[in-house]
Design a protein around this motif. Sequence first.
Motif, PDB file in Angstrom:
ATOM      1  N   PHE B  13      10.758  31.357  48.174  1.00  0.00           N
ATOM      2  CA  PHE B  13      11.131  29.982  48.508  1.00  0.00           C
ATOM      3  C   PHE B  13      11.164  29.818  50.027  1.00  0.00           C
ATOM      4  O   PHE B  13      11.500  30.746  50.740  1.00  0.00           O
ATOM      5  N   ASN B  14      10.818  28.636  50.492  1.00  0.00           N
ATOM      6  CA  ASN B  14      10.923  28.289  51.915  1.00  0.00           C
ATOM      7  C   ASN B  14      10.174  29.288  52.785  1.00  0.00           C
ATOM      8  O   ASN B  14      10.694  29.745  53.800  1.00  0.00           O
ATOM      9  N   VAL B  21      13.632  32.948  51.038  1.00  0.00           N
ATOM     10  CA  VAL B  21      14.258  33.774  50.008  1.00  0.00           C
ATOM     11  C   VAL B  21      13.166  34.331  49.109  1.00  0.00           C
ATOM     12  O   VAL B  21      12.329  33.583  48.632  1.00  0.00           O
ATOM     13  N   ALA B  23      12.834  35.263  45.724  1.00  0.00           N
ATOM     14  CA  ALA B  23      13.621  35.154  44.495  1.00  0.00           C
ATOM     15  C   ALA B  23      13.125  36.144  43.449  1.00  0.00           C
ATOM     16  O   ALA B  23      13.910  36.687  42.683  1.00  0.00           O
ATOM     17  N   PRO B  42      22.818  40.044  37.357  1.00  0.00           N
ATOM     18  CA  PRO B  42      23.853  39.364  38.152  1.00  0.00           C
ATOM     19  C   PRO B  42      23.365  38.025  38.694  1.00  0.00           C
ATOM     20  O   PRO B  42      22.163  37.767  38.746  1.00  0.00           O
ATOM     21  N   SER B  43      24.296  37.199  39.073  1.00  0.00           N
ATOM     22  CA  SER B  43      23.982  35.874  39.580  1.00  0.00           C
ATOM     23  C   SER B  43      23.043  35.964  40.791  1.00  0.00           C
ATOM     24  O   SER B  43      23.241  36.803  41.664  1.00  0.00           O
ATOM     25  N   GLY B  44      22.032  35.142  40.799  1.00  0.00           N
ATOM     26  CA  GLY B  44      21.113  35.101  41.935  1.00  0.00           C
ATOM     27  C   GLY B  44      19.957  36.080  41.841  1.00  0.00           C
ATOM     28  O   GLY B  44      19.195  36.234  42.786  1.00  0.00           O
ATOM     29  N   CYS B  45      19.780  36.735  40.686  1.00  0.00           N
ATOM     30  CA  CYS B  45      18.702  37.720  40.589  1.00  0.00           C
ATOM     31  C   CYS B  45      17.390  37.068  40.164  1.00  0.00           C
ATOM     32  O   CYS B  45      16.383  37.749  40.008  1.00  0.00           O
ATOM     33  N   GLY B  46      17.392  35.765  39.969  1.00  0.00           N
ATOM     34  CA  GLY B  46      16.127  35.073  39.717  1.00  0.00           C
ATOM     35  C   GLY B  46      15.821  34.803  38.250  1.00  0.00           C
ATOM     36  O   GLY B  46      14.678  34.531  37.909  1.00  0.00           O
ATOM     37  N   LYS B  47      16.845  34.829  37.402  1.00  0.00           N
ATOM     38  CA  LYS B  47      16.607  34.574  35.972  1.00  0.00           C
ATOM     39  C   LYS B  47      16.115  33.139  35.758  1.00  0.00           C
ATOM     40  O   LYS B  47      15.119  32.910  35.089  1.00  0.00           O
ATOM     41  N   SER B  48      16.844  32.214  36.352  1.00  0.00           N
ATOM     42  CA  SER B  48      16.439  30.806  36.186  1.00  0.00           C
ATOM     43  C   SER B  48      15.064  30.575  36.790  1.00  0.00           C
ATOM     44  O   SER B  48      14.247  29.833  36.244  1.00  0.00           O
ATOM     45  N   THR B  49      14.810  31.211  37.916  1.00  0.00           N
ATOM     46  CA  THR B  49      13.522  31.055  38.574  1.00  0.00           C
ATOM     47  C   THR B  49      12.392  31.537  37.660  1.00  0.00           C
ATOM     48  O   THR B  49      11.370  30.861  37.502  1.00  0.00           O
ATOM     49  N   GLN B  86      20.738  25.165  32.261  1.00  0.00           N
ATOM     50  CA  GLN B  86      22.122  25.577  32.470  1.00  0.00           C
ATOM     51  C   GLN B  86      23.074  24.377  32.325  1.00  0.00           C
ATOM     52  O   GLN B  86      24.109  24.462  31.694  1.00  0.00           O
ATOM     53  N   GLU B 163      21.093  30.057  29.856  1.00  0.00           N
ATOM     54  CA  GLU B 163      22.533  30.097  29.601  1.00  0.00           C
ATOM     55  C   GLU B 163      23.013  28.882  28.807  1.00  0.00           C
ATOM     56  O   GLU B 163      23.936  28.184  29.220  1.00  0.00           O
ATOM     57  N   HIS B 196      24.530  35.649  30.638  1.00  0.00           N
ATOM     58  CA  HIS B 196      25.365  36.555  31.428  1.00  0.00           C
ATOM     59  C   HIS B 196      26.149  37.500  30.537  1.00  0.00           C
ATOM     60  O   HIS B 196      26.830  38.383  31.012  1.00  0.00           O
TER      61      HIS B 196
HETATM   62  N1  LIG Z   1      14.580  25.629  44.878  1.00  0.00           N
HETATM   63  C1  LIG Z   1      15.022  26.699  45.552  1.00  0.00           C
HETATM   64  N2  LIG Z   1      14.916  26.750  46.891  1.00  0.00           N
HETATM   65  C2  LIG Z   1      15.342  27.829  47.571  1.00  0.00           C
HETATM   66  N3  LIG Z   1      15.885  28.912  47.027  1.00  0.00           N
HETATM   67  C3  LIG Z   1      16.027  28.928  45.708  1.00  0.00           C
HETATM   68  C4  LIG Z   1      15.608  27.829  44.890  1.00  0.00           C
HETATM   69  N4  LIG Z   1      15.872  28.119  43.604  1.00  0.00           N
HETATM   70  C5  LIG Z   1      16.434  29.346  43.611  1.00  0.00           C
HETATM   71  N5  LIG Z   1      16.530  29.837  44.866  1.00  0.00           N
HETATM   72  C6  LIG Z   1      17.056  31.158  45.248  1.00  0.00           C
HETATM   73  O1  LIG Z   1      16.463  32.116  44.406  1.00  0.00           O
HETATM   74  C7  LIG Z   1      17.404  33.096  44.024  1.00  0.00           C
HETATM   75  C8  LIG Z   1      17.437  33.212  42.532  1.00  0.00           C
HETATM   76  O2  LIG Z   1      17.954  31.989  41.992  1.00  0.00           O
HETATM   77  P1  LIG Z   1      18.117  31.759  40.435  1.00  0.00           P
HETATM   78  O3  LIG Z   1      18.650  30.403  40.246  1.00  0.00           O
HETATM   79  O4  LIG Z   1      16.835  32.089  39.762  1.00  0.00           O
HETATM   80  O5  LIG Z   1      19.221  32.833  40.052  1.00  0.00           O
HETATM   81  P2  LIG Z   1      19.882  33.124  38.643  1.00  0.00           P
HETATM   82  O6  LIG Z   1      19.565  34.537  38.304  1.00  0.00           O
HETATM   83  O7  LIG Z   1      19.487  32.095  37.663  1.00  0.00           O
HETATM   84  O8  LIG Z   1      21.421  32.996  38.972  1.00  0.00           O
HETATM   85  P3  LIG Z   1      22.595  32.443  38.026  1.00  0.00           P
HETATM   86  O9  LIG Z   1      22.897  33.537  37.074  1.00  0.00           O
HETATM   87  O10 LIG Z   1      23.723  32.214  38.973  1.00  0.00           O
HETATM   88  O11 LIG Z   1      22.116  31.198  37.384  1.00  0.00           O
HETATM   89  C9  LIG Z   1      18.719  32.700  44.644  1.00  0.00           C
HETATM   90  O12 LIG Z   1      18.928  33.511  45.796  1.00  0.00           O
HETATM   91  C10 LIG Z   1      18.532  31.259  45.027  1.00  0.00           C
HETATM   92  O13 LIG Z   1      19.234  30.992  46.217  1.00  0.00           O
END
Ligand SMILES: Nc1ncnc2c1ncn2[C@@H]1O[C@H](COP(=O)(O)OP(=O)(O)OP(=O)(O)O)[C@@H](O)[C@H]1O
Lengths: 286, 254
Positions: B13-14, B21, B23, B42-49, B86, B163, B196
Motif C-alpha cells: 500500500f502507498n 506498508v 501488507a 494476529p491483527s494486521g497480518c493482512g487477512k482482510s487484505t 467485518q 470475521e 481470530h
Molecule cells: N487501504 C489501505 N491503505 C493502506 N494500508 C492498508 C490498507 N488496508 C490495509 N492496510 C494495511 O495492511 C496491513 C494489513 O491489514 P489488514 O486489514 O489486511 O489486516 P487484518 O489481518 O485483517 O487485521 P485485523 O485482524 O485487525 O482485521 C495493516 O498494516 C494495514 O495498516
Amino acid sequence: MRRVLSVLAAVVVFVALWEGYKAVGDPDGTVLFGTRVLPRADDLSMPHVWDMLRRLGRPELTGGRPVWQVVLGACLFTLGITVAGFAAGAVVGLLLAVAMQRFRLVERGLLPYVILSQTVPLVALAPLIAGWSGNLSFGPYPWQDWMTVAVIAAYLSFFPVAVGMLRGLQSPQASGVELMRSYAAGWWRTLIKLRLPAALPYLFPALRLAGAAAVVGAVVGEISTGTRGGIGRLVIEYSREATSDPAKVYTAMLGAALLGLVVAALVSLLELPLMRHRRRVPVVTM
Amino acid sequence: MTAVSVSGVTQVFNRGRPDEVTALSDVDLTVAAGEFVSLIGPSGCGKSTLLRLIADLLAPTTGTVEVSGKPARQARLEQAYGIAFQQAGLFEWRTVQRNVELPLELRGQSKAERRERAAEMLELVGLADFAGHYPAQLSGGMQQRVAIARALAVHPPLLLMDEPFGALDEMTRERLQTELLAICAQTGTSTVFVTHSIPEAVFLSDRVVVMSPRPGRITGTVGIDLPARDEAVRQSPDFFSHVTLVRKTLRGTP
Ligand SMILES: Nc1ncnc2c1ncn2[C@@H]1O[C@H](COP(=O)(O)OP(=O)(O)OP(=O)(O)O)[C@@H](O)[C@H]1O
Ligand SMILES: [Mg+2]
C-alpha cells in the motif's frame, strides 16, 4: 406536526419580541456616540403587530381591493416564479453534484466556480441576465420578464443543492461501495442503489436552504428588474407610503415571510414520506 | 477444480510514500472446490487484505489471483462469490428484508423469488420476525446476522467471510457455525473464512492457514481431520489436539 408547532412558537416569540421592544424601547431610538444602536420604537418605524393585521383588512386605496387580497395575489405570483426557479436550480444543482461525484476532475475544476458564482452581487446580476436573455425565445414564446426573475432565483438556489448533494453522494462508507463492487454493479447502479439514498439526509437540509434562497432571489429579482405583479414590487410600492401609512409596508413584508414559510412547507412535504426511517445529519452548508 | 488460486501475491500500500506498508509478501494459497479454509493470525497480518484481493476489491501489486479458474476480475463481474465484511455494512434506508434482497435485485431476480429467498435466509439466521425492521433498530450482532444472510442469499459457489461472527454472543455464534457448515456442505460451497478464534477455525475448517505480520505472509497450514462436526466434537480430545496444534503454529513453535 412538531415542526408546525415550532413554526407557530417562532411566530409567537417574534411578535413578543417586537411588541416587547416597542414597550420598553426609546421612541427616538438609542443613540450611542452619535450612532443609533437601537432602532426607533415609535409607531412610525415599528407599528403594532395588530395595526399591521388590521391594515390587511382595509382597502389598499380608498375604494380599492382590501390589502390582504393584493398581498395574497402578489404572493401567488411570486410563488409561481419562486417554484419555477427553485425547481430549475435544484435540477441543475443535482446534475452538477452527480457530475462532480462521477468525475474527480469535474469536481476539482468546477467546485471553485460554483463557490465563486455565489459571490457575484445579485443586484449586478439581474440586469445582466435581463440583457442576455432579452432576445431569446422558445419558438413562438418570447422570453418574459418573470423568466429573468426565475433564472435569478435558480441561480441562488442551485448552490446549496450542488454542495449539499455532493457531500451526500460522497457520504457512503468504503464498505458500502465495495459491497456494490462485489455485486459487479457499475457506477450507475451504485448511484441508484447506494449513493442517492445515502444522500437524502444531506439533500433535504440543502433543499430547505435553496428554497429560502429562491424566495430571496425572486423578491430581489423582481425589484431589480422592475417586474410588476409580485411581492417584491409591492414592498417597493408600499414603502413609498411608509410615512403616511407605516403599517402598509409591513403587510407586504408579512407576505414575503409567508412565502418563505410556504416554500419550506413544500420541501417538508417532499421530505416526510422519504425520510420516515432515516437518521438526520446535522445541516451542512459548505 | 480449484475454487481459489493465489500465487506469488505481494500487496504494497502507498508505494513510494513514507507510509508505505507491505501488507502481504509472496503469498500462495489454493482452495479446492467445496473446501472450507480459515485464515487466522494476529491483527494486521493482512487477512482482510488477502480476502479483498480474492474478491477483486483490490488489485495485487504483483502476482495473480484466480477464482474458479478465471481471473479474479472476471469472477467478480460474474458474481461468482458472496462476501460478508467485518462490519455489517447494511443500508440503513432498507428494511432487513430488502437488505437481504439487494444482491438478488442486482441479479435481476423477480420480486417473488427475492421475497421467498430472503425469507428463507432470515429464517436461517433466526431473524424471520425482524424482516420489516430497519438496521438501526437491531443490535450489532443482529445486524451482522443480516449481513450473513445477505451474503448467503445468492447461494454463491464461493463464500468470502471476514470475521462474520466476531460481534456475536457465544450461543448464536456456535449455532451459526453449525448452520454455515450445513449450508456449505449442502450446496458444495467453497469458503474462505477469516477469524481470530482458534476453536472456531478448527471447528469450521478443512484447513487452517496461519499468517504472521510484518510483512504479512503464510507461515503454516494445519489440516483438520475431525470425524464429524457436531456439538459433541467440540468436547472431544481430537478437537483439542487440533486447537493446540494451531496455537503452536501461530506462536511459531512446532
Ligand atoms: N487501504 C489501505 N491503505 C493502506 N494500508 C492498508 C490498507 N488496508 C490495509 N492496510 C494495511 O495492511 C496491513 C494489513 O491489514 P489488514 O486489514 O489486511 O489486516 P487484518 O489481518 O485483517 O487485521 P485485523 O485482524 O485487525 O482485521 C495493516 O498494516 C494495514 O495498516
Ligand atoms: Mg481484518
